[in-house]
Design a protein around this motif. Structure first.
Motif, mmCIF file in Angstrom:
data_model
loop_
_atom_site.group_PDB
_atom_site.id
_atom_site.type_symbol
_atom_site.label_atom_id
_atom_site.label_comp_id
_atom_site.label_asym_id
_atom_site.label_seq_id
_atom_site.Cartn_x
_atom_site.Cartn_y
_atom_site.Cartn_z
ATOM 1 N N UNK A 3 -24.977 -1.850 -15.609
ATOM 2 C CA UNK A 3 -25.945 -1.608 -16.223
ATOM 3 C C UNK A 3 -26.460 -2.961 -17.143
ATOM 4 N N UNK A 9 -31.845 -0.453 -24.269
ATOM 5 C CA UNK A 9 -30.702 0.321 -25.662
ATOM 6 C C UNK A 9 -29.116 0.531 -24.432
ATOM 7 N N UNK A 10 -28.667 -0.327 -25.349
ATOM 8 C CA UNK A 10 -26.861 -0.860 -25.997
ATOM 9 C C UNK A 10 -26.400 0.234 -25.500
ATOM 10 N N UNK A 304 -36.756 -1.457 -7.619
ATOM 11 C CA UNK A 304 -35.848 -0.915 -9.755
ATOM 12 C C UNK A 304 -34.683 0.543 -8.370
ATOM 13 N N UNK A 308 -31.583 0.519 -7.953
ATOM 14 C CA UNK A 308 -29.933 1.739 -8.621
ATOM 15 C C UNK A 308 -29.268 1.568 -7.545
ATOM 16 N N UNK A 312 -27.196 -0.654 -9.373
ATOM 17 C CA UNK A 312 -27.525 -2.124 -10.379
ATOM 18 C C UNK A 312 -28.811 -1.388 -11.360
ATOM 19 N N UNK A 313 -28.367 -0.902 -12.372
ATOM 20 C CA UNK A 313 -29.625 -0.416 -13.471
ATOM 21 C C UNK A 313 -30.843 -1.877 -14.095
ATOM 22 N N UNK A 314 -31.452 -2.218 -14.162
ATOM 23 C CA UNK A 314 -32.371 -2.726 -14.410
ATOM 24 C C UNK A 314 -33.957 -1.996 -14.790
ATOM 25 N N UNK B 29 -29.099 6.476 -23.132
ATOM 26 C CA UNK B 29 -29.522 5.830 -22.296
ATOM 27 C C UNK B 29 -31.123 6.012 -22.813
ATOM 28 N N UNK B 35 -33.167 4.921 -13.281
ATOM 29 C CA UNK B 35 -31.761 4.468 -13.165
ATOM 30 C C UNK B 35 -30.682 5.328 -13.674
ATOM 31 N N UNK B 36 -29.943 5.855 -12.893
ATOM 32 C CA UNK B 36 -28.692 7.042 -12.962
ATOM 33 C C UNK B 36 -28.476 6.887 -14.850
ATOM 34 N N UNK B 37 -27.719 5.720 -15.570
ATOM 35 C CA UNK B 37 -27.904 6.590 -16.568
ATOM 36 C C UNK B 37 -29.235 7.101 -17.414
ATOM 37 N N UNK B 39 -31.050 8.702 -16.095
ATOM 38 C CA UNK B 39 -32.461 10.139 -15.041
ATOM 39 C C UNK B 39 -30.774 11.393 -16.286
ATOM 40 N N UNK B 40 -29.769 10.848 -16.069
ATOM 41 C CA UNK B 40 -28.756 11.611 -16.627
ATOM 42 C C UNK B 40 -28.944 11.632 -18.136
#
Lengths: 460, 460
Positions: A3, A9-10, A304, A308, A312-314, B29, B35-37, B39-40
């Motif tokens: 991530x 957002x951390x 993106x 993904x 990789x989430x960017x 997130x 990205x997946x985080x 979307x979740x």
């Protein structure tokens, strides 16, 4: 599954999680009540305020917990403007502030206030001189971020604070991106921040208002948080926010050196591995964990999506991503390429191997997207045949207009022009940026029946 | 250590805790990211909205999560007033609304709006007829709580909604105290609620705005929550709020019967066990878990302190408690005694034995406080000797003025008067209330050099 979007957002810091759990049991009651559950909640709230104030560098009674960083900015700006209404209604801010600042400014303007937007250079930084030039007799408030959220460039906050002080104008610093790394230097008057950016929970922002700053809370009265943040305190999250801020600060010195080196590696390697890339933002005066680059002939959403798929989430400031159709106002203000834009922001603890794997995956992904879009390969242009050409890219979204331009530029002789017809908002930014990258001359934009005509003269 | 102040804040429901923990891992997130985080997080947010909307009785796209119940009320009122500015600027609300409504109304009035406050009867209820009488051509919004937070009395929401509908005026219902027990009946237009009142976490409020209701968000623009609640979503808490609302609703039918019986027992036994007590609020049309009573000749703060020492956590609307010097606006609007006021609100799961223990402890605690204050024992008055008396209670805070009055009333003959000089705000409410309880005649209040002179005629 790396991530790489900490700037959005951390992930929750382990200390935040632990503190939150403890405070769920001890801190659910109303801290305004006198019975034991209330007294316990009050003790937790007071301790959290002291810890957070120490990290911010202010007195506990100067610090208010708000429901988010956005609300801290909204309340800070509206309260400071109202507190100095007699002085005037002029608001100063940089062109690359967070949307919460820009939206506050727009609301102020809609209510009859006046505003000055300070431009940035190509690295995304303002100059203190530029702030000095727009301060006026009737300036009620100046706003400046500590570091930019999209490109990581640090702003000269201490210098701007000093000249604001000399002019008698309070300075509000949006420290959302930097507070986890260290206190904001210099004599700021107000400061806003957001816990979920440093690994704290969502639902907590900070607003510090120095003693002596004129401040008049807007909206209905409320007795909570010294009247500056209405509503029942989000106590367990506040406790977790303060505890995690202290924890990330303890790790900040070592972790910033480590992440800075990883980002330096990305900054150096991406242009070597991927052709036609522009790495943006200040290479030195920057956040330790954040880097942004843009890839010609690529659309951000596809890029993106493919990253993904490669786990990789960017994020991206490209126009063609997510819900927005306009390119990032930050990239636009810097005058840099926005197409194929990628922001990488590493959470604390990111392993070097994850970055290596990203550098491994990125060139392939970019090449595939380009191939799919029929982008030109970086190669010597074909012999010139005509003096001028018109390319109709109407109805086509970024990056197609730039791809079409790049395909035909070799078909006009040096000194000849290509005119691109486009109704895509991103073209206004990306065609001049392409010219700068390719050392071609951007002649200008003319209105057309539909959209605009962008004229480019071939130089090389 | 029985906690009997659920109406302030309920302890966290186990389901809320469980859902919060799960969502800390899955929902940190940004739900706006692709990205997946992200979307979740979006899936969790959508599911929470659907569950909460079902419990509220509205469509998911009518429901917004806000940072607190107070913020839901503030946004709901300001948005509805702005949306109907062309119709007019008249706002209607009851005299016993939560402070968030009253403060919103005060802010509206300060900005040039007009307001009508609807009076309540001695039980704390409004009449639909009274609402009908104040609705005007230029009424932009009416507000009514579903049930009162201090005395538990339910309001005739369905009737008021029906006549508002007929008049074309939207009705905002503050359902903070009742939503855990069931949906609000009738054709309301807007609804506000607060998760920590039903056992959800703090940091989450609900604002429902029915389709077709004109609504213009106030404050700076923001893309979150359909523009109605600025700032990063407090997602783990939102998930916990929705899950716990569903859970408490599943238990509501059985638990409300059980707690209603416990409250009935308190309502019946307290006047038997403690002399000179007034139990207030509607005995039948009321919240299941809440009862309020006031004890003559007792000050609220001491009473709360002594109950806390005996391990009972309750709250009080007395003037002499905590940070406030004015008696509760609710008790004042009802015209009932405020001194020695105690609100008992039972959390779900309260055991019958805890209530019995409270009934055991209360008479002793009240008697001790009264003895310490030198309160009169309920006994036949001594033979009358003078036709009128003046009692100087200047500088003395509640309950002393009433104690002094009660001590000397027997010293005047029937038909004679006692004049109490007092500068305590609570005397204005409590001396007439004492007259009603004691069947003496309250003649009236006259301004005095300091404070007021309250004249009482002895009848019995």
């Amino acid at each position: 599954m790396p991530y790489f979007d900490a700037a959005s957002s951390a992930p929750l810091h382990p200390v935040a999680r632990q503190a939150l759990l403890a405070a769920l049991d001890e801190g659910w009651a109303d801290p305004a009540r006198l019975y034991r559950e209330g007294r316990r909640a009050r003790l937790l709230l007071d301790a959290a305020r002291e810890a957070a104030a120490e990290a911010v560098g202010c007195r506990p009674d100067e610090l208010t917990f708000t429901p988010s960083g956005t609300r801290a900015v909204h309340s800070g700006i509206s309260g400071a403007l109202a507190g100095r209404r007699r002085v005037g209604r002029h608001l100063v801010f940089s062109a690359v502030e967070h949307s919460s600042v820009l939206h506050s400014a727009a609301a102020h303007e809609a209510q009859g206030g006046s505003v000055s937007e300070v431009a940035v250079d190509r690295s995304g930084a303002v100059s203190a001189q530029a702030y000095a030039e727009v301060l006026r007799e009737d300036t009620a408030l100046a706003c400046l971020q500590s570091a930019n959220h999209e490109v990581g460039t640090e702003q000269p906050v201490a210098e701007v604070a000093e000249l604001c002080r000399a002019a008698g104008v309070p300075l509000l610093v949006d420290a959302a991106q930097s507070l986890g790394w260290g206190p904001v230097p210099g004599g700021w008057s107000l400061l806003a921040a957001s816990a979920h950016k440093w690994g704290g929970p969502s639902g907590v922002g900070l607003l510090a208002v120095r003693k002596g700053v004129r401040f008049t809370v807007q909206g209905p009265a409320d007795e909570r948080e010294a009247g500056r943040a209405a509503g029942f305190e989000n106590l367990p999250a506040i406790v977790a926010a303060a505890a995690s801020l202290r924890a990330v600060r303890a790790e900040a010195a070592a972790e910033s050196v480590r992440l800075r080196a990883l980002v330096d590696r990305i900054r150096a390697r991406v242009p070597q591995l991927v052709p036609d890339v522009e790495v943006v933002g200040d290479p030195v005066r920057r956040l330790p964990h954040l880097v942004t680059f843009s890839c010609l002939y690529v659309d951000g959403e596809t890029l993106l999506h493919e990253l993904d798929r490669a786990e990789f989430s960017v994020s991206s400031g490209s126009s063609c991503t997510s819900s927005t159709l306009a390119p990032s106002h930050v990239l636009r203000a810097m005058g840099v390429l926005s197409e194929g834009n990628v922001r990488v922001s590493l959470p604390t603890g990111t392993a070097g191997e994850e970055v290596e794997r990203f550098l491994d995956v990125l060139p392939r992904v970019v090449a595939e997207v380009r191939e799919r879009l029929g982008a030109p390969v970086s190669a010597p242009p074909s012999p010139a045949v005509t003096a001028s050409l018109v390319v109709d890219a109407l109805g086509k979204r970024c990056p197609i207009p730039v791809i079409e331009l790049a395909k035909v530029i070799g078909e006009v002789p040096r000194g000849g022009t290509v005119t691109v017809l486009s109704d895509d908002e991103a073209a206004r930014l990306d065609i001049p940026a392409w010219c700068a990258m390719r050392e071609q001359e951007y002649v200008g934009e003319e209105p057309a029946d539909r959209g605009s005509a962008y004229v480019v003269r071939r130089l090389t």
